[in-house]
Design an enzyme around this catalytic site. Structure first.
Site, PDB file in Angstrom:
ATOM      1  N   HIS A  50       0.868  -1.188   0.000  1.00 52.55           N
ATOM      2  CA  HIS A  50       0.000   0.000   0.000  1.00 52.55           C
ATOM      3  C   HIS A  50       0.902   1.234   0.000  1.00 52.55           C
ATOM      4  CE1 HIS A  50      -3.760  -1.942   2.081  1.00 52.55           C
ATOM      5  NE2 HIS A  50      -4.026  -1.734   0.810  1.00 52.55           N
ATOM      6  N   CYS A  71      -2.310   2.873   9.054  1.00 49.74           N
ATOM      7  CA  CYS A  71      -3.319   1.908   8.586  1.00 49.74           C
ATOM      8  C   CYS A  71      -4.553   1.913   9.481  1.00 49.74           C
ATOM      9  CB  CYS A  71      -2.758   0.491   8.584  1.00 49.74           C
ATOM     10  SG  CYS A  71      -1.393   0.249   7.457  1.00 49.74           S
TER      11      CYS A  71
HETATM   12  N1  ARG Z   1      -3.840  -7.128   6.485  1.00 50.90           N
HETATM   13  C1  ARG Z   1      -4.236  -5.912   5.855  1.00 50.90           C
HETATM   14  C2  ARG Z   1      -4.173  -6.075   4.344  1.00 50.90           C
HETATM   15  O1  ARG Z   1      -3.252  -6.700   3.876  1.00 50.90           O
HETATM   16  C3  ARG Z   1      -3.375  -4.770   6.301  1.00 50.90           C
HETATM   17  C4  ARG Z   1      -3.813  -3.456   5.772  1.00 50.90           C
HETATM   18  C5  ARG Z   1      -2.925  -2.342   6.185  1.00 50.90           C
HETATM   19  N2  ARG Z   1      -3.489  -1.102   5.820  1.00 50.90           N
HETATM   20  C6  ARG Z   1      -2.840  -0.094   5.225  1.00 50.90           C
HETATM   21  N3  ARG Z   1      -3.471   1.032   5.066  1.00 50.90           N
HETATM   22  N4  ARG Z   1      -1.621  -0.222   4.764  1.00 50.90           N
HETATM   23  O2  ARG Z   1      -5.006  -5.607   3.623  1.00 50.90           O
END
Ligand code: ARG
Length: 275
Positions: free
Chosen positions: A171, A265
């Protein structure tokens, strides 16, 4: 980066308590379902983050967690809110798909009238970072480039597309964070060569983070213009931020990092007019 640090600006955040937090599937390289998590510890770490925000003068709203959605704690992925307009999320994975409508429902119930159900896959603020002049948007692992155009039209803000290339930084908010509306910190290795050029030309005075900083999710940080809330393990990056005049607030979030998430996150910013 020689410019003085500005005043802190009060923010509105949406968060989701990790009541049902777990690592039951693996959709990024941080997740190991066999390793297990300590949910009580995750809850304590999350509460400390929420209370820190409040202590810094920010307002925090909470969305009700839903059983069976262990990643719902990562509120940043739930939507993108700019000028009171809510661009909904559409998750790349089946496991997280129900979170999109759940977050949109929260906004509608809260009285937001300009909401958009997205046509294209996008994971909200995880892949969209809103600055004063542009919205930076990533593709490569989760969000489709077509969603960048969809967001640009709906939000009426210019969107700049960036390509992520390292699966650890799946991300955009794991690789870059805004220090203010026109300055950023980022780890270049997370981006394609072309996107590194784009970032260099847009932000010639950016704070360039190291791989070590990024590998503890040190870039998954939240800054209000002066205070930086950042992973406790990112000590070198924290020192550099202090050197630039920022007030650094280290947070222990290693339990949530087992799912690949950090402070940012867990935090969805509600920008603009609120109902
Ligand atoms: N386990 C989640 C996923 O892989 C973690 C998300 C983390 N969120 C972020 N905004 N980076 O989607």
């Amino acid at each position: 980066m020689a410019r003085p640090v500005g005043p802190p600006k009060p923010r509105h955040y949406l968060m989701c308590r990790p009541t049902y937090f777990a690592v039951e599937y693996a959709i990024n390289p941080w997740m190991d379902p066999a390793a297990g998590v300590d949910r009580e510890r995750a809850l304590r770490q999350w509460e400390a983050l929420r209370d820190l925000y409040r202590g810094l003068g920010h307002q925090v709203a909470e969305i009700m967690p839903i059983e069976g959605l262990p990643d719902m704690v990562f509120a940043a992925n739930g939507a993108l809110v700019v000028d009171g307009r809510v661009y909904g999320a559409r998750f790349a994975s089946a496991e997280r798909t129900p979170e999109g409508p759940a977050y949109l429902d929260w906004f509608r119930t809260a009285g937001y009238t300009e909401t958009r159900e997205p046509k294209h896959v996008n994971e909200g603020e995880g892949d969209f970072i809103t600055l004063d002049d542009v919205v930076l948007a990533a593709t490569g692992f989760r969000t489709e480039a077509a969603a960048h155009l969809e967001a640009e039209r709906f939000l009426d803000r210019p969107v700049v597309t960036l390509q992520l290339v390292d699966p650890r930084f799946y991300h955009l908010d794991t690789a870059l964070f805004p220090l203010s509306g026109d300055r950023v910190a980022y780890y270049p290795g997370a981006f394609s060569a072309g996107s590194q050029r784009v970032l260099r030309s847009l932000y010639p005075d950016a704070l360039i983070a190291t791989e070590e900083d990024a590998a503890v999710l040190g870039l998954n940080a939240v800054c209000d213009g002066r205070n930086v809330v950042i992973a406790a393990e990112a000590t070198a990056l924290a020192d550099r931020l202090r050197g630039l005049g920022y007030a650094v607030h280290p947070v222990e979030l290693d339990e949530l990092r087992k799912a690949g998430g950090g402070a940012k996150c867990c935090t969805l910013e509600l920008r603009g007019i609120r109902p």
